[in-house]
Design a protein around this motif. Structure first.
Motif, PDB file in Angstrom:
ATOM      1  N   ALA A 317       5.064   7.933  -5.186  1.00 53.88           N
ATOM      2  CA  ALA A 317       4.403   7.113  -6.209  1.00 53.88           C
ATOM      3  C   ALA A 317       4.379   5.645  -5.800  1.00 53.88           C
ATOM      4  CB  ALA A 317       5.120   7.291  -7.550  1.00 53.88           C
ATOM      5  N   ARG A 318       5.470   5.158  -5.239  1.00 48.74           N
ATOM      6  CA  ARG A 318       5.516   3.752  -4.814  1.00 48.74           C
ATOM      7  C   ARG A 318       4.607   3.498  -3.618  1.00 48.74           C
ATOM      8  NH1 ARG A 318      10.448   2.198  -2.981  1.00 48.74           N
ATOM      9  NH2 ARG A 318      11.402   4.262  -3.048  1.00 48.74           N
ATOM     10  N   LEU A 319       4.507   4.487  -2.728  1.00 50.30           N
ATOM     11  CA  LEU A 319       3.594   4.343  -1.587  1.00 50.30           C
ATOM     12  C   LEU A 319       2.153   4.209  -2.080  1.00 50.30           C
ATOM     13  CD1 LEU A 319       3.386   4.561   1.614  1.00 50.30           C
ATOM     14  CD2 LEU A 319       2.716   6.928   1.185  1.00 50.30           C
ATOM     15  N   LEU A 320       1.768   5.053  -2.984  1.00 49.59           N
ATOM     16  CA  LEU A 320       0.405   5.003  -3.513  1.00 49.59           C
ATOM     17  C   LEU A 320       0.163   3.718  -4.293  1.00 49.59           C
ATOM     18  CD1 LEU A 320       0.091   8.728  -4.578  1.00 49.59           C
ATOM     19  CD2 LEU A 320      -1.419   7.565  -2.958  1.00 49.59           C
ATOM     20  N   ALA A 321       1.164   3.261  -5.044  1.00 52.61           N
ATOM     21  CA  ALA A 321       1.011   2.030  -5.820  1.00 52.61           C
ATOM     22  C   ALA A 321       0.833   0.819  -4.908  1.00 52.61           C
ATOM     23  CB  ALA A 321       2.214   1.835  -6.735  1.00 52.61           C
ATOM     24  N   GLY A 322       1.399   0.896  -3.698  1.00 49.60           N
ATOM     25  CA  GLY A 322       1.308  -0.225  -2.766  1.00 49.60           C
ATOM     26  C   GLY A 322       0.094  -0.180  -1.865  1.00 49.60           C
ATOM     27  N   SER A 323      -0.768   0.814  -2.047  1.00 48.74           N
ATOM     28  CA  SER A 323      -1.934   0.978  -1.178  1.00 48.74           C
ATOM     29  C   SER A 323      -3.221   0.705  -1.935  1.00 48.74           C
ATOM     30  CB  SER A 323      -1.966   2.400  -0.619  1.00 48.74           C
ATOM     31  OG  SER A 323      -3.203   2.669   0.012  1.00 48.74           O
ATOM     32  N   ARG A 324      -4.208   0.168  -1.234  1.00 48.62           N
ATOM     33  CA  ARG A 324      -5.543  -0.008  -1.803  1.00 48.62           C
ATOM     34  C   ARG A 324      -6.537   1.016  -1.252  1.00 48.62           C
ATOM     35  NH1 ARG A 324      -7.611  -5.922  -0.991  1.00 48.62           N
ATOM     36  NH2 ARG A 324      -9.306  -5.047  -2.245  1.00 48.62           N
ATOM     37  N   LEU A 325      -6.253   1.575  -0.092  1.00 47.61           N
ATOM     38  CA  LEU A 325      -7.223   2.433   0.583  1.00 47.61           C
ATOM     39  C   LEU A 325      -6.859   3.917   0.548  1.00 47.61           C
ATOM     40  CD1 LEU A 325      -8.126   0.293   3.737  1.00 47.61           C
ATOM     41  CD2 LEU A 325      -9.391   0.522   1.589  1.00 47.61           C
TER      42      LEU A 325
END
Length: 379
Positions: A317-325
């Protein structure tokens, strides 16, 4: 129909299935929207004329001609990939028969077996992708009606030896079907390796834009083709003409899309392998991957699907929250880069932090920079 067997992947993607050019006709046949067709004063299907779209349709034939040429056989299209796989099984197996399925393959295939095939009196045996060659060589296919392989497997990306299993299946009198969805017809040609059928969920990389549902089965065996065709005609699992036309149109860029997706996957796999907090990175074309040697020998080119394991659900979840692409979404093979935490679907035997990454066609440097920033946020 074209017959440029020596053409490259890009040319075949654009030209496969083409007939002779006709003055005034479009370069790509337009979709025909019809359910019944005029019979005039002739009996149904006289002279090969179309009568009803469930059993024959020109737009479906255009799509099937293109896919069949890439697969090296005769193709039948289906409304979804699961409709195609169901046809491959139920057109060939019935009550009292035994089928062998991958224990680590696509989870809906296992749901089909558990909730439907057994209800029809079909005995199902599960064998992991990495164990099927040894199982087959040891006589495990004796008395089996059909064996299904999925290679590379979804989502863990293990690879099995199609040719070895095909030899054992033939010796045992079993039919062999291969789910070729992950590889695509440009990446692997199961019929040339001895399979009786190759199956694809064309929703994914073959059409590659995440905007349609479609599937197919191809075979070089005329009797199998007739049985599959009969199943489709009787079960009504025919796709619509717009989906078939859209899939045919989308296939023209298959070579280009696979090339960018593979370049992105190579960079992403290397990044993940070097990142703290990430384990079990799988991409069969990395020399460090346990399936590398077999993939390099059996497959024709790589694709864009990578898998890895993060610490837990919260880390994903944190990985996805930190990504824009990188977008949270299931399926794979599309032009957008996506991450799917597979444990959330409740059917794959994977850890809570296991993810399947489908690399899209964005610029490699942008994807790597974005994912790098998201990974740093996990530290």
């Amino acid at each position: 129909m074209t017959s440029g067997t020596s053409w490259g992947d890009g040319t075949r993607s654009v030209r496969a299935g083409e007939g002779a050019p006709v003055a005034g006709a479009p370069l790509r046949p337009s979709p025909v929207f019809a359910a019944p067709f005029h019979l005039a004063d002739l009996p149904p299907r006289a002279g090969g004329a179309d009568a009803y779209a469930r059993t024959e349709h020109p737009t479906l034939r255009d799509f099937e001609g293109a896919v069949g040429e890439l697969d090296g056989g005769r193709c039948l299209s289906f409304a979804t990939g699961m409709a195609a796989l169901t046809a491959a099984v139920l057109a060939c197996a019935g009550s009292g028969d035994r089928v062998v399925l991958p224990s680590d393959g696509y989870y809906t295939t296992r749901l089909l077996a558990a909730q439907e095939l057994r209800r029809f009196g079909i005995e199902v045996q599960y064998v992991p992708t990495l164990g099927i060659a040894e199982f087959a060589a040891g006589g495990g296919l004796d008395g089996v009606r059909l064996v299904l392989l999925e290679t590379p497997s979804n989502p863990q990306l293990d690879v099995c030896d199609i040719a070895a299993v095909a030899r054992a299946a033939k010796a045992s009198g079993a039919l062999l079907a291969v789910d070729n969805t992950t590889a695509t017809p440009l990446g692997q040609r199961p019929l040339e390796l001895g399979a009786d059928m190759t199956v694809g969920s064309d929703t994914k990389a073959l059409t590659g834009h995440s905007d349609l549902l479609l599937g197919h089965v191809s075979t070089a065996d005329d009797e199998l083709y007739r049985r599959l065709q009969g199943w489709r005609n009787h079960s009504g699992s025919t796709p619509g003409p717009f989906e078939a036309w859209l899939g045919h149109r989308s296939m023209s860029t298959l070579d280009l899309r696979l090339a960018r997706q593979a370049a992105n996957a190579a960079a992403v796999a290397d990044l993940l392998a070097s990142a703290p907090g990430v384990a079990g990175v799988r991409w069969p074309w990395r020399p460090e991957d346990p399936s590398f040697a077999l993939a390099a020998r059996q497959m024709l080119r790589p694709n864009g699907v990578v898998s890895a394991e993060l610490a837990d659900e919260d880390a994903v979840a944190r990985l996805l929250a930190g990504s824009r692409l990188w977008t949270a979404a299931t399926s794979f093979g599309g032009v957008h880069s996506t991450i799917d935490r597979r444990a959330q679907w409740g059917a794959d035997d994977v850890a809570p932090g296991f993810v399947r990454l489908s690399c899209g066609i964005e610029d490699t440097a942008d994807l790597v920079a974005d994912l790098s920033a998201a990974l740093r946020a996990l530290a």
